[in-house]
Scaffold this motif. Structure first.
Motif, mmCIF file in Angstrom:
data_model
loop_
_atom_site.group_PDB
_atom_site.id
_atom_site.type_symbol
_atom_site.label_atom_id
_atom_site.label_comp_id
_atom_site.label_asym_id
_atom_site.label_seq_id
_atom_site.Cartn_x
_atom_site.Cartn_y
_atom_site.Cartn_z
ATOM 1 N N VAL A 192 0.810 -1.219 0.000
ATOM 2 C CA VAL A 192 0.000 0.000 0.000
ATOM 3 C C VAL A 192 0.845 1.271 0.000
ATOM 4 N N ARG A 193 2.141 1.149 0.331
ATOM 5 C CA ARG A 193 2.977 2.356 0.349
ATOM 6 C C ARG A 193 4.460 1.973 0.351
ATOM 7 N N VAL A 194 5.271 2.860 -0.226
ATOM 8 C CA VAL A 194 6.725 2.704 -0.228
ATOM 9 C C VAL A 194 7.326 3.897 0.500
ATOM 10 N N ILE A 195 8.220 3.617 1.457
ATOM 11 C CA ILE A 195 8.897 4.664 2.220
ATOM 12 C C ILE A 195 10.383 4.630 1.880
ATOM 13 N N ILE A 196 10.905 5.731 1.368
ATOM 14 C CA ILE A 196 12.326 5.836 1.057
ATOM 15 C C ILE A 196 12.962 6.719 2.124
ATOM 16 N N ALA A 197 13.776 6.098 3.004
ATOM 17 C CA ALA A 197 14.276 6.778 4.203
ATOM 18 C C ALA A 197 15.692 7.303 4.015
ATOM 19 N N GLY A 198 15.852 8.290 3.144
ATOM 20 C CA GLY A 198 17.080 9.059 3.075
ATOM 21 C C GLY A 198 18.210 8.481 2.252
ATOM 22 N N ASN A 199 19.157 9.373 1.896
ATOM 23 C CA ASN A 199 20.348 9.047 1.104
ATOM 24 C C ASN A 199 19.983 8.356 -0.204
ATOM 25 N N SER A 200 19.105 9.002 -0.962
ATOM 26 C CA SER A 200 18.662 8.433 -2.232
ATOM 27 C C SER A 200 19.672 8.661 -3.345
ATOM 28 N N LEU B 264 11.376 6.765 -9.491
ATOM 29 C CA LEU B 264 10.228 7.126 -8.647
ATOM 30 C C LEU B 264 8.955 7.272 -9.471
ATOM 31 N N THR B 265 9.106 7.699 -10.709
ATOM 32 C CA THR B 265 7.933 7.818 -11.577
ATOM 33 C C THR B 265 7.302 6.455 -11.816
ATOM 34 N N GLN B 266 8.135 5.427 -11.991
ATOM 35 C CA GLN B 266 7.611 4.071 -12.181
ATOM 36 C C GLN B 266 6.832 3.612 -10.940
ATOM 37 N N ILE B 267 7.348 3.965 -9.753
ATOM 38 C CA ILE B 267 6.660 3.554 -8.522
ATOM 39 C C ILE B 267 5.380 4.372 -8.322
ATOM 40 N N ALA B 268 5.503 5.701 -8.459
ATOM 41 C CA ALA B 268 4.359 6.580 -8.186
ATOM 42 C C ALA B 268 3.215 6.348 -9.162
ATOM 43 N N ALA B 269 3.514 5.786 -10.333
ATOM 44 C CA ALA B 269 2.457 5.513 -11.308
ATOM 45 C C ALA B 269 1.510 4.430 -10.813
ATOM 46 N N PRO C 18 10.522 16.391 -11.481
ATOM 47 C CA PRO C 18 9.475 16.911 -12.381
ATOM 48 C C PRO C 18 8.502 15.848 -12.870
ATOM 49 N N SER C 19 8.966 14.612 -13.043
ATOM 50 C CA SER C 19 8.088 13.559 -13.564
ATOM 51 C C SER C 19 7.267 12.910 -12.454
ATOM 52 N N SER C 20 7.930 12.444 -11.405
ATOM 53 C CA SER C 20 7.221 11.727 -10.345
ATOM 54 C C SER C 20 6.296 12.635 -9.540
ATOM 55 N N SER C 21 6.664 13.926 -9.377
ATOM 56 C CA SER C 21 5.819 14.822 -8.585
ATOM 57 C C SER C 21 4.516 15.178 -9.293
ATOM 58 N N ALA C 22 4.408 14.810 -10.569
ATOM 59 C CA ALA C 22 3.149 15.044 -11.296
ATOM 60 C C ALA C 22 2.045 14.120 -10.798
ATOM 61 N N TYR C 23 2.404 13.032 -10.124
ATOM 62 C CA TYR C 23 1.422 12.088 -9.583
ATOM 63 C C TYR C 23 1.031 12.506 -8.164
ATOM 64 N N ASN C 24 -0.244 12.391 -7.855
ATOM 65 C CA ASN C 24 -0.674 12.721 -6.494
ATOM 66 C C ASN C 24 -0.314 11.636 -5.495
ATOM 67 N N THR C 25 0.267 10.545 -5.965
ATOM 68 C CA THR C 25 0.732 9.483 -5.075
ATOM 69 C C THR C 25 2.145 9.768 -4.554
ATOM 70 N N PHE C 26 2.795 10.805 -5.078
ATOM 71 C CA PHE C 26 4.157 11.143 -4.681
ATOM 72 C C PHE C 26 4.119 12.172 -3.553
ATOM 73 N N ARG C 27 4.866 11.889 -2.471
ATOM 74 C CA ARG C 27 4.943 12.832 -1.359
ATOM 75 C C ARG C 27 6.406 13.018 -0.947
ATOM 76 N N SER C 28 6.842 14.258 -0.926
ATOM 77 C CA SER C 28 8.156 14.588 -0.391
ATOM 78 C C SER C 28 7.965 14.990 1.070
ATOM 79 N N CYS C 29 8.621 14.270 1.976
ATOM 80 C CA CYS C 29 8.352 14.388 3.405
ATOM 81 C C CYS C 29 9.603 14.832 4.158
ATOM 82 N N PRO C 30 9.422 15.363 5.369
ATOM 83 C CA PRO C 30 10.584 15.781 6.162
ATOM 84 C C PRO C 30 11.252 14.594 6.850
ATOM 85 N N ASN C 31 12.362 14.865 7.475
ATOM 86 C CA ASN C 31 13.072 13.896 8.308
ATOM 87 C C ASN C 31 13.323 14.559 9.664
ATOM 88 N N PRO C 32 12.717 14.054 10.734
ATOM 89 C CA PRO C 32 11.908 12.840 10.910
ATOM 90 C C PRO C 32 10.554 12.911 10.186
#
Length: 442
Positions: free
Chosen positions: A228-236, A268-273, A302-316
């Protein structure tokens, strides 16, 4: 809201969904402005908040013992004092020592851990400070910035002999409804390090194909449909630091600098799609250095952020999926604890931060953070059900239980570029396992 997992008439699988709620507002730096404020204010805010909490716990701990301040101590009189610990460390790096003439002939090699047998603890509040001693409060366990209540008495030498210590303890937890439910999976991955010599594009593509359901037979695809969700936790990404010297970059250097981010955006575009994805900044990502790190700018994707499934989040990052609360970092807080204290494993550091009710107790002493004036955003108000940390050497997990029945799943997420390992969590029962791509996993 969730969709059916069974095959439809046309043979297609429907991906499950989980209700997502972001709780990151406490980590956002919006109206705050730096006006030359000092870090004493965040320490004061932390002490005030934690002391109020510890005072509320005293009646159930030692109700008949007098509570006083450091300046009000009397020699030989038993009492309780509440304050912030400061750890005096002989090997702790100092910027003044770096430039002293005496150190010019000393090798600049730094140890992995700055512990020393002569380290000792000092407790301080607004009224003063006092050295604490005894066998109960071990300097190897505690770090600067932890607020505790100490039971003991002042000795003839002016020290405070500790007989007992009370930490804030694991906070109250919102109980998860007990229901049969269905399996829903969350994928955790960190340390992709795209652009580095250790990064293997094939391994990451295999992970992407698995998440999106393009690998395996019908059975494996039906399992992938429950993610249901993918979390990418830093150092991408890993950007060549030598290019960032303050000078104008040539076209070749600009390409080298931007290529890892472009490659990450494609993946990320492949995942967010097909599935919601959260990306957190890490110490090597193009984000602010100090905690809390603010979300990576959407213009980088620019590509992945076009999807509403993409979220850029803070750390923590603090959020909720269905009835499960998740809290995690990209690893800076735990890596810093490892430098200034000892533990059997990384999971023990995670457990300590929950018991201390503070995600980053060493900030701002040895871990950079924004100089907040009226609040401490790293205070853990409610206990999460899942507490994860990224960019670790290996995969580790443990289920811990609090005194009030709190159940927390602790997860150390390994660096994917080095291990090829992602972590899978089942929201239904908090079971966790590793998923390896292209490398052996023991």
């Amino acid at each position: 809201m969730e969709t059916e997992d069974s095959s439809s008439e046309n043979g297609l699988l429907h991906r499950k969904q989980a209700l997502y709620s972001s709780l990151d507002s406490c980590f956002e730096i919006q109206k705050e402005m730096y006006r030359g404020q000092q870090y004493s204010q965040i320490y004061f805010a932390r002490l005030h908040l934690m002391r109020t909490l510890l005072y509320s716990l005293l009646p159930n701990w030692k109700p008949h013992i007098h509570v006083c301040t450091v300046i009000g101590l009397e020699e030989g009189k038993e009492c309780i004092i509440v304050g912030t610990l400061y750890k005096h460390m002989k090997l702790k790096p100092s910027i003044l020592e770096e430039y002293s003439k005496e150190r010019s002939a000393t090798p600049l090699v730094r140890p992995h851990n700055f512990m020393h047998p002569d380290d000792h603890l000092i407790l301080e509040d607004e009224s003063g400070r006092i050295k604490v001693c005894g066998d109960v409060l071990l300097p190897s366990v505690y770090v600067t910035g932890v607020v505790v209540a100490l039971h003991g008495k002042e000795t003839g030498t002016g020290d405070f002999w500790v007989e007992d210590v009370m930490e804030a303890g694991i906070p109250h937890q919102i109980e998860r409804p007990i229901k049969s439910g269905e399996d829903k999976y969350v994928i955790f991955v960190s340390g992709l390090d795209i652009g580095s010599s250790t990064s293997n594009p094939l391994k990451f593509q295999l992970l992407v194909d698995h998440i999106t359901g393009h690998l395996g037979d019908k059975k494996e695809q039906s399992i992938a449909a429950k993610i249901v969700r993918v979390i990418i936790a830093g150092n991408s990404v890993e950007i060549p630091r030598g290019l960032l010297n303050g000078q104008n970059l040539g076209s070749k250097d600009q390409f080298t600098l931007s290529e890892p981010i472009k490659e990450l955006d494609i993946q990320l575009t492949q995942i967010a799609a097909g599935i919601p994805v959260d990306i957190m900044p890490g110490p090597n990502d193009p984000a602010n250095f100090s905690l809390p790190q603010q979300p990576l700018h959407r213009c980088l994707f620019p590509s992945s952020s076009a999807y509403n499934t993409f979220r850029s989040c803070p750390n923590p990052h603090l959020f909720q999926l269905d009835d499960v609360s998740l809290l995690g970092t990209s690893g800076q807080n735990i890596d810093d604890l490892e430098k200034y204290s000892d533990a059997n494993d990384k999971l023990e550091f995670l457990e300590r931060t929950l018991r201390w009710r503070h995600v980053a107790p060493t900030a701002p002493n040895t871990l950079g953070c924004y100089p907040f004036t009226d609040r401490d955003p790293f205070f853990v108000e409610t206990c999460p059900h899942v507490y994860f940390v990224g960019n670790q050497e290996k995969y580790e997990t443990r289920l811990i239980k609090g005194a009030e029945g709190q159940i927390v799943r602790l997860i150390c997420i390994p660096r994917f570029s080095e291990t090829g390992v992602a972590v899978v969590l089942n929201l239904r029962n908090l079971e966790c396992h590793a998923l390896s791509f292209g490398t052996e996993f023991g």
